[in-house]
Scaffold this motif. Structure first.
Motif, short mmCIF file in Angstrom:
data_model
loop_
_atom_site.label_atom_id
_atom_site.label_comp_id
_atom_site.label_asym_id
_atom_site.label_seq_id
_atom_site.Cartn_x
_atom_site.Cartn_y
_atom_site.Cartn_z
N GLY A 43 18.85 -2.54 16.49
CA GLY A 43 18.30 -3.87 16.30
C GLY A 43 17.50 -4.03 15.02
N SER A 44 17.40 -2.97 14.23
CA SER A 44 16.64 -3.03 12.99
C SER A 44 17.17 -2.04 11.96
N ALA A 45 18.48 -1.94 11.85
CA ALA A 45 19.10 -0.99 10.91
C ALA A 45 19.21 -1.61 9.52
N TRP A 46 19.00 -0.80 8.49
CA TRP A 46 19.01 -1.29 7.12
C TRP A 46 19.24 -0.14 6.16
N ILE A 47 19.51 -0.51 4.89
CA ILE A 47 19.54 0.47 3.81
C ILE A 47 18.64 -0.06 2.69
N VAL A 48 17.96 0.86 2.01
CA VAL A 48 17.20 0.53 0.81
C VAL A 48 18.01 1.07 -0.36
N VAL A 49 18.29 0.18 -1.31
CA VAL A 49 19.11 0.53 -2.46
C VAL A 49 18.24 0.59 -3.71
N ASP A 50 18.29 1.73 -4.40
CA ASP A 50 17.64 1.86 -5.71
C ASP A 50 18.64 1.32 -6.72
N THR A 51 18.29 0.19 -7.34
CA THR A 51 19.22 -0.50 -8.23
C THR A 51 19.27 0.09 -9.63
N GLY A 52 18.40 1.04 -9.94
CA GLY A 52 18.41 1.64 -11.27
C GLY A 52 18.25 0.56 -12.33
N PRO A 53 18.99 0.64 -13.43
CA PRO A 53 18.83 -0.33 -14.51
C PRO A 53 19.39 -1.72 -14.21
N TRP A 54 20.17 -1.84 -13.12
CA TRP A 54 20.82 -3.12 -12.84
C TRP A 54 19.81 -4.26 -12.73
N ILE A 55 18.77 -4.13 -11.93
CA ILE A 55 17.69 -5.13 -11.93
C ILE A 55 16.36 -4.43 -12.20
N PHE A 56 16.35 -3.70 -13.28
CA PHE A 56 15.15 -3.07 -13.82
C PHE A 56 14.48 -2.11 -12.85
N GLY A 57 15.28 -1.30 -12.17
CA GLY A 57 14.73 -0.24 -11.35
C GLY A 57 14.11 -0.69 -10.05
N LYS A 58 14.36 -1.90 -9.63
CA LYS A 58 13.81 -2.38 -8.37
C LYS A 58 14.62 -1.85 -7.20
N GLU A 59 14.01 -1.91 -6.04
CA GLU A 59 14.70 -1.58 -4.82
C GLU A 59 14.99 -2.86 -4.06
N VAL A 60 16.08 -2.85 -3.30
CA VAL A 60 16.41 -3.97 -2.43
C VAL A 60 16.67 -3.42 -1.04
N LEU A 61 16.30 -4.21 -0.04
CA LEU A 61 16.57 -3.84 1.34
C LEU A 61 17.70 -4.72 1.84
N LEU A 62 18.75 -4.09 2.35
CA LEU A 62 19.90 -4.82 2.88
C LEU A 62 20.02 -4.55 4.38
N PRO A 63 20.07 -5.61 5.18
CA PRO A 63 20.31 -5.42 6.61
C PRO A 63 21.66 -4.76 6.83
N ALA A 64 21.77 -3.94 7.86
CA ALA A 64 23.01 -3.22 8.15
C ALA A 64 24.20 -4.15 8.35
N GLY A 65 23.95 -5.39 8.77
CA GLY A 65 25.03 -6.34 8.97
C GLY A 65 25.74 -6.75 7.70
N THR A 66 25.15 -6.48 6.54
CA THR A 66 25.82 -6.79 5.27
C THR A 66 26.83 -5.71 4.88
N VAL A 67 26.78 -4.56 5.57
CA VAL A 67 27.68 -3.45 5.27
C VAL A 67 29.05 -3.74 5.87
N SER A 68 30.05 -3.85 5.01
CA SER A 68 31.40 -4.12 5.50
C SER A 68 32.17 -2.83 5.77
N ARG A 69 31.86 -1.78 4.99
CA ARG A 69 32.62 -0.53 5.15
C ARG A 69 31.84 0.62 4.56
#
Length: 122
Positions: A43-69
């Motif tokens: 009920g609370s699964a997620w991934i934190v993505v280190d974006t590196g240089p793509w958006i200046f080294g920020k991290e983003v949190l994506l809910p597991a429901g956005t994962v297609s594969r």
């Protein structure tokens, strides 16, 4: 629309016990970084993505429901959002937002609505 944006889809290929840390993350229009941390909490699964240089080294949190594969052999996680949708999501700060129910609700609402530019809702 998915009932629970915070759960992996049955079709995602998610295998319990597989550590996703370090897997490359692919949006529908290209690479967005690597998995830095993940949770499989029901009920609370997620991934934190280190974006590196793509958006200046920020991290983003994506809910597991956005994962297609998930491709374990290639160590890649595919999400069904564009880079722009992910970039425009509510800002994530690890120390402030992990475990914050208000942020959890805000981010869930953003991705349930399809995110920026009227993308596909979950």
């Amino acid at each position: 629309m998915s009932e629970n944006v915070w759960g992996y889809r049955e079709t995602s290929g998610r295998l319990q016990g597989v550590d996703l840390t370090g897997f490359k993350v692919e949006a529908v229009d290209g690479s967005i970084g690597k998995v830095d941390k993940h949770s499989d909490e029901a009920g609370s699964a997620w991934i934190v993505v280190d974006t590196g240089p793509w958006i200046f080294g920020k991290e983003v949190l994506l809910p597991a429901g956005t994962v297609s594969r998930i491709d374990v052999a290639e160590e890649r996680v595919y999400v069904d959002r564009t880079k722009e949708q992910i970039k425009n999501a509510p800002e994530f700060h690890r120390d402030k937002h992990l475990g914050d129910a208000g942020y959890h609700d805000e981010l869930g609402a953003y991705y349930r609505s399809g995110g920026a530019f009227g993308g596909r809702p979950l």
